[in-house]
Design a protein around this motif. Sequence first.
Motif, short mmCIF file in Angstrom:
data_model
loop_
_atom_site.label_atom_id
_atom_site.label_comp_id
_atom_site.label_asym_id
_atom_site.label_seq_id
_atom_site.Cartn_x
_atom_site.Cartn_y
_atom_site.Cartn_z
N LEU A 108 25.17 31.38 11.69
CA LEU A 108 24.39 31.31 12.92
C LEU A 108 24.77 30.10 13.77
O LEU A 108 24.88 30.18 14.98
CB LEU A 108 22.91 31.25 12.56
CG LEU A 108 21.88 31.65 13.60
CD1 LEU A 108 22.05 33.11 13.97
CD2 LEU A 108 20.47 31.42 13.03
N LEU A 109 25.00 28.98 13.13
CA LEU A 109 25.17 27.71 13.83
C LEU A 109 26.44 26.96 13.46
O LEU A 109 27.00 26.25 14.28
CB LEU A 109 23.96 26.81 13.53
CG LEU A 109 23.96 25.39 14.09
CD1 LEU A 109 23.89 25.43 15.61
CD2 LEU A 109 22.78 24.60 13.54
N GLY A 110 26.91 27.14 12.22
CA GLY A 110 27.99 26.32 11.70
C GLY A 110 29.26 26.35 12.53
O GLY A 110 29.84 25.30 12.85
N ASN A 111 29.73 27.53 12.92
CA ASN A 111 30.97 27.64 13.66
C ASN A 111 30.88 26.95 15.02
O ASN A 111 31.77 26.19 15.41
CB ASN A 111 31.35 29.11 13.86
CG ASN A 111 32.65 29.26 14.63
OD1 ASN A 111 33.70 28.84 14.17
ND2 ASN A 111 32.58 29.85 15.81
N ALA A 112 29.77 27.20 15.74
CA ALA A 112 29.61 26.60 17.07
C ALA A 112 29.51 25.08 16.96
O ALA A 112 30.07 24.35 17.79
CB ALA A 112 28.37 27.17 17.75
N LEU A 113 28.77 24.58 15.95
CA LEU A 113 28.63 23.14 15.78
C LEU A 113 29.96 22.52 15.39
O LEU A 113 30.32 21.43 15.89
CB LEU A 113 27.57 22.86 14.71
CG LEU A 113 27.27 21.39 14.43
CD1 LEU A 113 26.79 20.67 15.68
CD2 LEU A 113 26.23 21.26 13.32
N TYR A 114 30.71 23.19 14.55
CA TYR A 114 32.02 22.68 14.15
C TYR A 114 32.94 22.56 15.36
O TYR A 114 33.61 21.54 15.56
CB TYR A 114 32.64 23.60 13.10
CG TYR A 114 34.04 23.23 12.69
CD1 TYR A 114 34.27 22.27 11.70
CD2 TYR A 114 35.15 23.81 13.30
CE1 TYR A 114 35.55 21.91 11.34
CE2 TYR A 114 36.44 23.45 12.96
CZ TYR A 114 36.64 22.50 11.96
OH TYR A 114 37.91 22.14 11.61
N GLN A 115 32.97 23.60 16.17
CA GLN A 115 33.84 23.58 17.36
C GLN A 115 33.42 22.48 18.33
O GLN A 115 34.26 21.78 18.90
CB GLN A 115 33.79 24.94 18.07
CG GLN A 115 34.38 26.08 17.26
CD GLN A 115 35.86 25.93 17.02
OE1 GLN A 115 36.56 25.21 17.72
NE2 GLN A 115 36.37 26.61 15.99
N THR A 125 32.82 14.07 10.29
CA THR A 125 32.94 15.10 9.25
C THR A 125 31.55 15.67 9.02
O THR A 125 30.60 14.92 8.76
CB THR A 125 33.49 14.52 7.94
OG1 THR A 125 34.82 14.04 8.15
CG2 THR A 125 33.51 15.58 6.84
N LEU A 126 31.42 16.98 9.14
CA LEU A 126 30.14 17.65 8.91
C LEU A 126 30.11 18.16 7.47
O LEU A 126 30.95 18.99 7.10
CB LEU A 126 29.95 18.81 9.89
CG LEU A 126 30.01 18.46 11.37
CD1 LEU A 126 29.87 19.71 12.22
CD2 LEU A 126 28.93 17.44 11.73
#
Length: 304
Positions: A108-115, A125-126
């Motif tokens: 839900l959130l991980g990809n957008a936050l990583y980008q 580093t997350l």
Amino acid sequence: MADLDLNLLVALDALLREGSVARAAERLNLSAPAMSRTLTRIRTALGDPVLVRAGQGLVPTPRALALREQVRAVVRDATALLSPGTPTAPERLTRTLTLRVNDGVIPLLGNALYQRAREEAPGLTLRFVAEGTEDVESLRDGEVDLDIGVQGALGPEIRVQRLGEEPSVCLVGRASALAKGRMTLERFARAEHVVVSRRGRLRTPLDAVLEEHGHERRVTAVVPNLLAAAALVARTGALAVVNGGFARAVSTLMPVRERPVPLPLSPIVVAQVWHPRFDRDPAHVWLRRTVKALCDEPRRLLSP
């Protein structure tokens, strides 16, 4: 504790947290023999065994238990005092930030936050860690920087920011018969149900709501997380009840689709929580603001 220097206090804190010389050594990036020698120095300074063997493990002595919270507070305050200043510009941040989330938040959130981190704060580093005890102490000690999810009871000082809410939906395989036709209450109740429970529970609040409407369901599988439920229903005729945001996100990764739940269920409220000592920390401020901004994007993440 007058004869204990800061390094010994840090080691004592690790030993009392872990209850194991080997795990305390790993926590502090030391060898087990070095940690054993440090424990001997601590015992000499305190005039107390500190940890004694009980079966296959070690347990703290009454003196160690009495000192535990005081030691933890001293180490926490000293670490904060001696830490170098953090640059305020996101592009200059070099930190590891630990986020405690359930597996439903990652798609839900991980990809957008990583980008976003790669674009704005590439030195960060997350570190995503799984939900466990959800203890407040890990927030107080800084072991967890930000907790994102459905929040339970929290300490009075913990900061809470609502991120949004999602309805509960049925997740079914695209090739399943449940993917077609009207999802009536009778059809929903007769279906094979996959339950998500980290503790392996067969019954959830949904069962009570079903019973109020004169129905029971048959649980055919219990899995520990949402991704496992999605993987299971993707190739079977079963369904799982999940939050709508997760259903939307996982449907782009697996052959699943969402269907309505034919019951009046309360929405699932998601929030982010943190300890107030990080209120003005630049890295924490960037992280919280970014998470909130991403969640506020229409239908991308959580709907407010």
